[in-house]
Write an enzyme that holds these catalytic residues in place. Structure first.
Site, PDB file in Angstrom:
ATOM      1  N   SER A 138     -54.525   7.878  12.227  1.00  0.00           N
ATOM      2  CA  SER A 138     -53.921   9.163  11.847  1.00  0.00           C
ATOM      3  C   SER A 138     -55.058  10.142  11.578  1.00  0.00           C
ATOM      4  O   SER A 138     -56.197   9.717  11.332  1.00  0.00           O
ATOM      5  CB  SER A 138     -53.116   8.965  10.549  1.00  0.00           C
ATOM      6  OG  SER A 138     -52.747  10.210   9.988  1.00  0.00           O
ATOM      7  N   TYR A 151     -51.839   5.440   2.037  1.00  0.00           N
ATOM      8  CA  TYR A 151     -51.826   5.753   3.472  1.00  0.00           C
ATOM      9  C   TYR A 151     -53.222   6.167   3.941  1.00  0.00           C
ATOM     10  O   TYR A 151     -53.720   5.677   4.959  1.00  0.00           O
ATOM     11  CB  TYR A 151     -50.813   6.875   3.719  1.00  0.00           C
ATOM     12  CG  TYR A 151     -50.500   7.153   5.176  1.00  0.00           C
ATOM     13  CD1 TYR A 151     -49.578   6.379   5.869  1.00  0.00           C
ATOM     14  CD2 TYR A 151     -51.113   8.204   5.860  1.00  0.00           C
ATOM     15  CE1 TYR A 151     -49.270   6.648   7.198  1.00  0.00           C
ATOM     16  CE2 TYR A 151     -50.816   8.478   7.187  1.00  0.00           C
ATOM     17  CZ  TYR A 151     -49.886   7.697   7.857  1.00  0.00           C
ATOM     18  OH  TYR A 151     -49.595   7.956   9.174  1.00  0.00           O
TER      19      TYR A 151
HETATM   20  P1  NAD Z   1     -41.386   5.557  12.834  1.00  0.00           P
HETATM   21  O1  NAD Z   1     -40.835   5.423  11.450  1.00  0.00           O
HETATM   22  O2  NAD Z   1     -40.620   6.324  13.851  1.00  0.00           O
HETATM   23  O3  NAD Z   1     -41.693   4.118  13.426  1.00  0.00           O
HETATM   24  C1  NAD Z   1     -42.329   3.107  12.671  1.00  0.00           C
HETATM   25  C2  NAD Z   1     -42.041   1.762  13.292  1.00  0.00           C
HETATM   26  O4  NAD Z   1     -42.704   0.753  12.511  1.00  0.00           O
HETATM   27  C3  NAD Z   1     -40.539   1.400  13.310  1.00  0.00           C
HETATM   28  O5  NAD Z   1     -40.219   0.758  14.512  1.00  0.00           O
HETATM   29  C4  NAD Z   1     -40.425   0.419  12.146  1.00  0.00           C
HETATM   30  O6  NAD Z   1     -39.354  -0.506  12.280  1.00  0.00           O
HETATM   31  C5  NAD Z   1     -41.771  -0.279  12.243  1.00  0.00           C
HETATM   32  N1  NAD Z   1     -42.104  -0.980  11.007  1.00  0.00           N
HETATM   33  C6  NAD Z   1     -42.245  -0.466   9.755  1.00  0.00           C
HETATM   34  N2  NAD Z   1     -42.490  -1.451   8.872  1.00  0.00           N
HETATM   35  C7  NAD Z   1     -42.526  -2.618   9.587  1.00  0.00           C
HETATM   36  C8  NAD Z   1     -42.729  -3.976   9.251  1.00  0.00           C
HETATM   37  N3  NAD Z   1     -42.936  -4.373   7.980  1.00  0.00           N
HETATM   38  N4  NAD Z   1     -42.667  -4.901  10.231  1.00  0.00           N
HETATM   39  C9  NAD Z   1     -42.425  -4.525  11.518  1.00  0.00           C
HETATM   40  N5  NAD Z   1     -42.242  -3.257  11.894  1.00  0.00           N
HETATM   41  C10 NAD Z   1     -42.281  -2.313  10.935  1.00  0.00           C
HETATM   42  O7  NAD Z   1     -42.848   6.183  12.625  1.00  0.00           O
HETATM   43  P2  NAD Z   1     -43.898   6.856  13.645  1.00  0.00           P
HETATM   44  O8  NAD Z   1     -44.098   8.234  13.170  1.00  0.00           O
HETATM   45  O9  NAD Z   1     -43.560   6.598  15.053  1.00  0.00           O
HETATM   46  O10 NAD Z   1     -45.212   6.041  13.226  1.00  0.00           O
HETATM   47  C11 NAD Z   1     -45.883   5.147  14.075  1.00  0.00           C
HETATM   48  C12 NAD Z   1     -47.348   5.078  13.647  1.00  0.00           C
HETATM   49  O11 NAD Z   1     -47.959   6.355  13.832  1.00  0.00           O
HETATM   50  C13 NAD Z   1     -47.560   4.726  12.173  1.00  0.00           C
HETATM   51  O12 NAD Z   1     -48.660   3.840  12.043  1.00  0.00           O
HETATM   52  C14 NAD Z   1     -47.869   6.057  11.535  1.00  0.00           C
HETATM   53  O13 NAD Z   1     -48.636   5.912  10.365  1.00  0.00           O
HETATM   54  C15 NAD Z   1     -48.649   6.715  12.663  1.00  0.00           C
HETATM   55  N6  NAD Z   1     -48.718   8.162  12.575  1.00  0.00           N
HETATM   56  C16 NAD Z   1     -47.590   8.923  12.553  1.00  0.00           C
HETATM   57  C17 NAD Z   1     -47.696  10.294  12.471  1.00  0.00           C
HETATM   58  C18 NAD Z   1     -46.492  11.188  12.435  1.00  0.00           C
HETATM   59  O14 NAD Z   1     -46.654  12.378  12.141  1.00  0.00           O
HETATM   60  N7  NAD Z   1     -45.295  10.709  12.743  1.00  0.00           N
HETATM   61  C19 NAD Z   1     -48.960  10.900  12.412  1.00  0.00           C
HETATM   62  C20 NAD Z   1     -50.091  10.090  12.451  1.00  0.00           C
HETATM   63  C21 NAD Z   1     -49.960   8.726  12.533  1.00  0.00           C
END
Ligand code: NAD
Length: 257
Positions: A138, A151
């Site tokens: 991130s 985080y």
């Molecule tokens: P999201 O909530 O849409 O998806 C997260 C996924 O992780 C889901 O499929 C969920 O079921 C899975 N998950 C969570 N806990 C789990 C566990 N204990 N076991 C198995 N699966 C688990 O979120 P997203 O925004 O797509 O995030 C994906 C990645 O991108 C994350 O690592 C997040 O930190 C990172 N990220 C997101 C953003 C943003 O703005 N959305 C920005 C930077 C980084």
């Protein structure tokens, strides 16, 4: 024989877009996630691109379930060529109130799981003398914001793990890279909008503009597909074998200032 990509958290948001991108290139996909309709999402995505797939609802906080997922994937597909450590959760609190168990959950899902999964796929990649580990970090892996101590610490940690894996993987043709997105409008962020509206007494539009996109030089959310394209570039392009140990920002300019 088709290559195989295992993508954690791939039944939602960024992970699902990454799964679709690799499926589009003919990879077998190992889906993972905790969404109730996970098996359906996985089957539908795989069918769309006519690729083979597996789905595991492995809870990444549980080392045993991680082992089973990797063993099941190797048994079905022979090897894992690309590991994308993507699954993630968020918790926002002042440090003095931050619950210990939330700290542990964030570390377990973001950091411990990435370590365990990398360790589990490593011997197969070493044997094949190729492989790519992609960690979805991130912008918070590079800089901090208040109230996100777990985080920010986990995301800085995953960049450290990425660099160490790059050093160890080099002699075996294994690359390891981190991707550092700015804000992407996925369920993870969508969930935070009403909370922020309430805390700040703002409308949805104000929260988006003044909170989420405040630091983006380009005033737009990054798309999941753009992050997926970046992952594909790091695993499956002419440049990919020469890029390792990076923390590649796709953050609309957030970390440029
Ligand atoms: P999201 O909530 O849409 O998806 C997260 C996924 O992780 C889901 O499929 C969920 O079921 C899975 N998950 C969570 N806990 C789990 C566990 N204990 N076991 C198995 N699966 C688990 O979120 P997203 O925004 O797509 O995030 C994906 C990645 O991108 C994350 O690592 C997040 O930190 C990172 N990220 C997101 C953003 C943003 O703005 N959305 C920005 C930077 C980084």
């Amino acid at each position: 024989m088709s290559k195989t990509a295992l993508i954690t958290g791939s039944t939602s948001g960024i992970g699902l877009a990454i799964a679709a991108a690799f499926a589009g290139k003919g990879y077998n996909i190992v889906f993972n996630g905790l969404e109730k309709n996970g098996p359906g999402i996985a089957a539908e995505t795989a069918a769309k691109f006519e690729v083979d797939h597996l789905f595991f609802d492995a809870d990444l906080k549980d080392p045993g379930q991680i082992q089973q997922m990797v063993a099941g994937s190797i048994a079905a597909f022979g090897n894992i060529d690309v590991l994308v450590n993507n699954a993630g959760i968020q918790f926002v609190s002042k440090i003095e109130d931050f619950p210990d168990e939330k700290w542990r959950d964030l570390m377990a899902v973001h950091l411990d799981a990435a370590f365990r999964l990398s360790k589990a796929v490593w011997p197969g990649m070493q044997q094949k003398r190729s492989g790519a580990v992609i960690n979805i970090a991130s912008a918070h892996g590079l800089i901090a914001s208040p109230y996100k101590s777990a985080y920010v610490a986990a995301k800085h940690g995953i960049i450290g793990l990425t660099r160490a894996l790059a050093m160890e993987g080099g002699p075996f043709g294994i690359t390891a890279n981190a991707i550092c997105p700015g804000y992407v409008l996925t369920p993870l962020v969508e969930k935070q909008i009403p909370e922020q509206m309430q805390v700040h007494g703002m409308s949805r539009e104000e929260v988006v503009e003044k909170i989420f996109l405040k630091e983006h030089a380009i005033k737009a959310f990054i798309t999941p597909e753009a992050v997926a394209e970046t992952a594909l570039f790091l695993a499956n392009s002419a440049a990919a074998p020469f890029i390792t140990g990076t923390a590649l920002a796709i953050d609309a300019g957030w970390t440029a200032h």
